[in-house]
Design a protein around this motif. Structure first.
Motif, PDB file in Angstrom:
ATOM      1  N   PRO A 134       0.806  -1.224   0.000  1.00  0.00           N
ATOM      2  CA  PRO A 134       0.000   0.000   0.000  1.00  0.00           C
ATOM      3  C   PRO A 134       0.840   1.276   0.000  1.00  0.00           C
ATOM      4  CG  PRO A 134      -0.877  -1.585   1.574  1.00  0.00           C
ATOM      5  CD  PRO A 134       0.458  -2.115   1.117  1.00  0.00           C
ATOM      6  N   ALA A 135       1.996   1.238   0.670  1.00  0.00           N
ATOM      7  CA  ALA A 135       2.851   2.428   0.710  1.00  0.00           C
ATOM      8  C   ALA A 135       3.389   2.758  -0.679  1.00  0.00           C
ATOM      9  CB  ALA A 135       4.007   2.209   1.685  1.00  0.00           C
ATOM     10  N   ALA A 136       3.764   1.730  -1.429  1.00  0.00           N
ATOM     11  CA  ALA A 136       4.246   1.950  -2.794  1.00  0.00           C
ATOM     12  C   ALA A 136       3.129   2.478  -3.680  1.00  0.00           C
ATOM     13  CB  ALA A 136       4.811   0.652  -3.372  1.00  0.00           C
ATOM     14  N   GLU A 137       1.932   1.946  -3.510  1.00  0.00           N
ATOM     15  CA  GLU A 137       0.791   2.427  -4.290  1.00  0.00           C
ATOM     16  C   GLU A 137       0.497   3.892  -3.971  1.00  0.00           C
ATOM     17  OE1 GLU A 137      -2.601  -0.128  -3.930  1.00  0.00           O
ATOM     18  OE2 GLU A 137      -1.436  -1.958  -4.258  1.00  0.00           O
ATOM     19  N   LYS A 138       0.586   4.241  -2.693  1.00  0.00           N
ATOM     20  CA  LYS A 138       0.351   5.631  -2.301  1.00  0.00           C
ATOM     21  C   LYS A 138       1.415   6.545  -2.901  1.00  0.00           C
ATOM     22  CE  LYS A 138      -0.422   8.628   1.690  1.00  0.00           C
ATOM     23  NZ  LYS A 138       0.464   9.715   1.203  1.00  0.00           N
ATOM     24  N   PHE A 139       2.653   6.055  -2.955  1.00  0.00           N
ATOM     25  CA  PHE A 139       3.732   6.844  -3.546  1.00  0.00           C
ATOM     26  C   PHE A 139       3.413   7.175  -5.002  1.00  0.00           C
ATOM     27  CE2 PHE A 139       7.562   6.844  -6.195  1.00  0.00           C
ATOM     28  CZ  PHE A 139       8.295   7.870  -5.616  1.00  0.00           C
ATOM     29  N   VAL A 140       3.012   6.179  -5.782  1.00  0.00           N
ATOM     30  CA  VAL A 140       2.670   6.402  -7.185  1.00  0.00           C
ATOM     31  C   VAL A 140       1.486   7.356  -7.302  1.00  0.00           C
ATOM     32  CG1 VAL A 140       1.800   5.302  -9.288  1.00  0.00           C
ATOM     33  CG2 VAL A 140       3.635   4.219  -7.977  1.00  0.00           C
ATOM     34  N   THR A 141       0.491   7.170  -6.437  1.00  0.00           N
ATOM     35  CA  THR A 141      -0.680   8.046  -6.437  1.00  0.00           C
ATOM     36  C   THR A 141      -0.279   9.497  -6.178  1.00  0.00           C
ATOM     37  OG1 THR A 141      -2.127   6.276  -5.649  1.00  0.00           O
ATOM     38  CG2 THR A 141      -2.890   8.529  -5.314  1.00  0.00           C
ATOM     39  N   ASP A 142       0.565   9.703  -5.173  1.00  0.00           N
ATOM     40  CA  ASP A 142       0.973  11.060  -4.805  1.00  0.00           C
ATOM     41  C   ASP A 142       1.807  11.720  -5.902  1.00  0.00           C
ATOM     42  OD1 ASP A 142      -0.331  10.724  -2.414  1.00  0.00           O
ATOM     43  OD2 ASP A 142       1.488  10.363  -1.230  1.00  0.00           O
TER      44      ASP A 142
END
Length: 222
Positions: free
Chosen positions: A38-46
């Motif tokens: 989830p942290a990696a997904e949030k990084f891409v989202t941000d």
């Protein structure tokens, strides 16, 4: 360079501009897998959200958008690692002065060429579809959905991780790893000039000048 190689090398900045700078991340992704990150997904989202904010800011002139986009890349992509990777077998070829000039030109090349092409796309949506572990960090899967009805384009983000910090290292668009495609283009330039590293520096300066003059369609290939 063969026509096939020319076309593929020209696709790299075009596709990367899709992936990094014209994406609006939306909700509604599938349920998380057990090994999802989830942290990696949030990084891409941000990162995607910040990129579209920069490019969509019509109150800023091009120079301001380039400066903001360059800052975003420097903070969220491992530009030095990508630049060295793009030299392939020639990574040890430049002397200290050539290396310093190359790293500076590479950053400028990426920013100017990619920002030049961003105005061609609008209203695309990037949807996160999954994630998992990868060598050095994580892989985030996503796809671009087009408002025109065109078939979605799948995108994989290869992120390196240092502690709790992620950095973009490469992006796979429709089966093409873009940093690897750039390596093919750069090493071809050096090979085609008898191993002369200065030929790559000249190539980069030419592509930067082309981007500044609005000749973005040919800015990644030669």
């Amino acid at each position: 360079m063969t026509p096939f190689t020319f076309m593929r090398s020209a696709l790299a900045p075009l596709a990367f501009s899709f992936a990094l700078a014209t994406a609006i991340v939306t909700s509604g992704a599938p349920a998380q897998a057990a090994d999802a990150d989830p942290a990696a997904e949030k990084f891409v989202t941000d990162v995607s959200g910040k990129a579209i904010d920069i490019i969509s800011d019509k109150s800023s002139d091009r120079a301001a958008r380039e400066a903001a986009f360059g800052k975003l890349l420097s903070e969220n992509a491992d530009m030095q690692k990508i630049a060295v990777f793009a030299l392939g077998q020639f990574r040890t070829k430049p002397d200290e002065a050539q290396r310093a000039e190359y790293l500076k030109l590479f950053d400028n090349f990426v920013v100017k060429v990619y920002v030049t092409r961003l105005s061609d796309y609008h209203n695309e949506k990037l949807v996160i579809t999954g994630s998992g572990p990868a060598k050095g960090g994580a892989m985030v899967q996503s796809q671009i959905n087009f408002t025109t009805g065109r078939e979605p384009v799948k995108i994989n983000w290869w992120l390196f991780k240092n502690g709790d910090t992620y950095k973009v290292f490469d992006v796979n668009v429709a089966g093409i790893w873009l940093a690897q495609e750039q390596r093919s283009a750069f090493t071809s330039v050096i090979n085609n000039h008898g191993g002369d590293f200065n030929a790559l520096l000249t190539h980069l300066k030419t592509q930067i000048a082309n981007a500044e003059s609005g000749k973005g369609s040919s800015a990644a290939a030669n």
